[in-house]
Design a protein around this motif. Structure first.
Motif, PDB file in Angstrom:
ATOM      1  N   GLN A  55       0.817  -1.209   0.000  1.00 19.56           N
ATOM      2  CA  GLN A  55       0.000   0.000   0.000  1.00 19.56           C
ATOM      3  C   GLN A  55       0.850   1.259   0.000  1.00 19.56           C
ATOM      4  O   GLN A  55       0.356   2.351  -0.243  1.00 19.56           O
ATOM      5  N   GLN A  56       2.135   1.118   0.316  1.00 19.13           N
ATOM      6  CA  GLN A  56       3.070   2.248   0.308  1.00 19.13           C
ATOM      7  C   GLN A  56       4.254   1.881  -0.562  1.00 19.13           C
ATOM      8  O   GLN A  56       4.629   0.715  -0.660  1.00 19.13           O
ATOM      9  N   TRP A  65       7.384   9.580   2.112  1.00 22.07           N
ATOM     10  CA  TRP A  65       6.063   9.128   1.688  1.00 22.07           C
ATOM     11  C   TRP A  65       5.032  10.245   1.793  1.00 22.07           C
ATOM     12  O   TRP A  65       4.122  10.349   0.964  1.00 22.07           O
ATOM     13  N   PRO A  69       1.805  12.896  -3.533  1.00 19.19           N
ATOM     14  CA  PRO A  69       0.400  13.329  -3.521  1.00 19.19           C
ATOM     15  C   PRO A  69      -0.569  12.151  -3.500  1.00 19.19           C
ATOM     16  O   PRO A  69      -0.309  11.103  -4.097  1.00 19.19           O
ATOM     17  N   ASP A  70      -1.682  12.328  -2.804  1.00 15.91           N
ATOM     18  CA  ASP A  70      -2.682  11.266  -2.706  1.00 15.91           C
ATOM     19  C   ASP A  70      -3.218  10.853  -4.071  1.00 15.91           C
ATOM     20  O   ASP A  70      -3.578   9.693  -4.278  1.00 15.91           O
ATOM     21  N   ARG A  71      -3.267  11.799  -5.007  1.00 16.64           N
ATOM     22  CA  ARG A  71      -3.859  11.486  -6.313  1.00 16.64           C
ATOM     23  C   ARG A  71      -2.896  10.781  -7.258  1.00 16.64           C
ATOM     24  O   ARG A  71      -3.296  10.331  -8.338  1.00 16.64           O
ATOM     25  N   ARG A  73      -0.903   8.146  -9.181  1.00 17.96           N
ATOM     26  CA  ARG A  73      -1.097   6.740  -9.520  1.00 17.96           C
ATOM     27  C   ARG A  73       0.096   6.161 -10.279  1.00 17.96           C
ATOM     28  O   ARG A  73       0.084   4.986 -10.635  1.00 17.96           O
ATOM     29  N   ARG A  95      -0.110   2.407  -9.326  1.00 14.36           N
ATOM     30  CA  ARG A  95      -1.027   2.171  -8.212  1.00 14.36           C
ATOM     31  C   ARG A  95      -2.325   1.559  -8.728  1.00 14.36           C
ATOM     32  O   ARG A  95      -2.958   2.098  -9.637  1.00 14.36           O
TER      33      ARG A  95
END
Length: 248
Positions: A55-56, A65, A69-71, A73, A95
């Motif tokens: 997941q990371q 980490w 950015p969360d977005r 991919r 991702r």
């Protein structure tokens, strides 16, 4: 190429997990006989191994980490062999709903003197950090990328590198690393938001078999693979630095 666990493997594993002990039909038992009762030894449950993507991004500590950015991919992780080493490894991660899936590792060069947290013009170190990837270009025509591609004969370099290797062809394909530059412009645009003293013009480019001034270089075939893979809709970034720095 991105390695993915085939859906059929996950499906088979799920069937094994849910099928054991569920809905079994009872079998008639033989009549009891005189003599000592015997029981069958219990059999251990089968061990089922299912590969799950992390997941990371592997190798990143909490400080690094947190900069991704969360977005995002797509992430190109450049891991330097050492703080003062010009050798590194590049891995493209995608991702998915299961996590981050890794492509094959590509050998790479970075700056002659290694890495720095505070890049300065001509310090011969590559900047550590997380940067967006928004523009590409090169001396050769667009090989098929979704990034804006700036085809320009100005992407020409001559002379020799630090180890006497020829530099010709190094800028046949480039991807601009958005360190101290204006995203949305040609990689050859020299706008420097942090000032000229903080350097700039840092790219992925074709490897010339030697250290760079500050860029990251990979083989031409891998540059073509990278250009084909990068997708602005997936908000790609590069995460770069020596292994110890990235683990912070």
């Amino acid at each position: 190429m991105i390695s993915r666990t085939p859906p059929v493997t996950l499906l088979a594993a799920a069937l094994l997990l849910t099928g054991c002990g569920g809905g079994a039909t009872a079998r008639p038992q033989p009549p009891a006989t005189a003599g000592p009762a015997t029981t069958s030894p219990a059999r251990p449950a089968p061990h089922i191994s299912v590969d799950v993507a992390p997941q990371q991004l592997p190798g990143l500590g909490p400080k690094t980490w947190a900069q991704v950015p969360d977005r995002t991919r797509q992430a190109v992780v450049v891991t330097g062999r050492g703080r003062n080493s010009p050798l590194s490894t590049v891995v493209l991660y995608e991702r998915t709903t299961e996590g981050w899936e890794a492509g094959e590792p590509w050998p790479a060069h970075n700056a002659l003197k290694g890495w720095t947290d505070h890049h300065r013009l001509n310090d011969l170190r590559s900047p550590i950090g997380v940067y967006t990837l928004s523009d590409a270009g090169g001396r050769l025509p667009d090989p098929g990328t979704r990034l804006p591609y700036h085809h320009d004969q100005g992407f020409t370099v001559s002379g020799t590198g630090f180890e006497g290797e020829p530099l010709a062809g190094s800028f046949d394909y480039v991807v601009a690393i958005d360190y101290n530059r204006e995203p949305g412009t040609s990689p050859r645009d020299w706008t420097r938001p942090l000032g000229a003293g903080r350097g700039g013009g840092i790219w992925f480019h074709v490897d010339h078999d030697g250290p760079t001034h500050a860029c990251v270089s990979i083989a031409e075939r891998h540059m073509r693979d990278l250009l084909a893979a990068l997708d602005p809709a997936r908000h790609p970034v590069v995460v770069m630095g020596d292994a110890t720095a990235l683990a912070r």
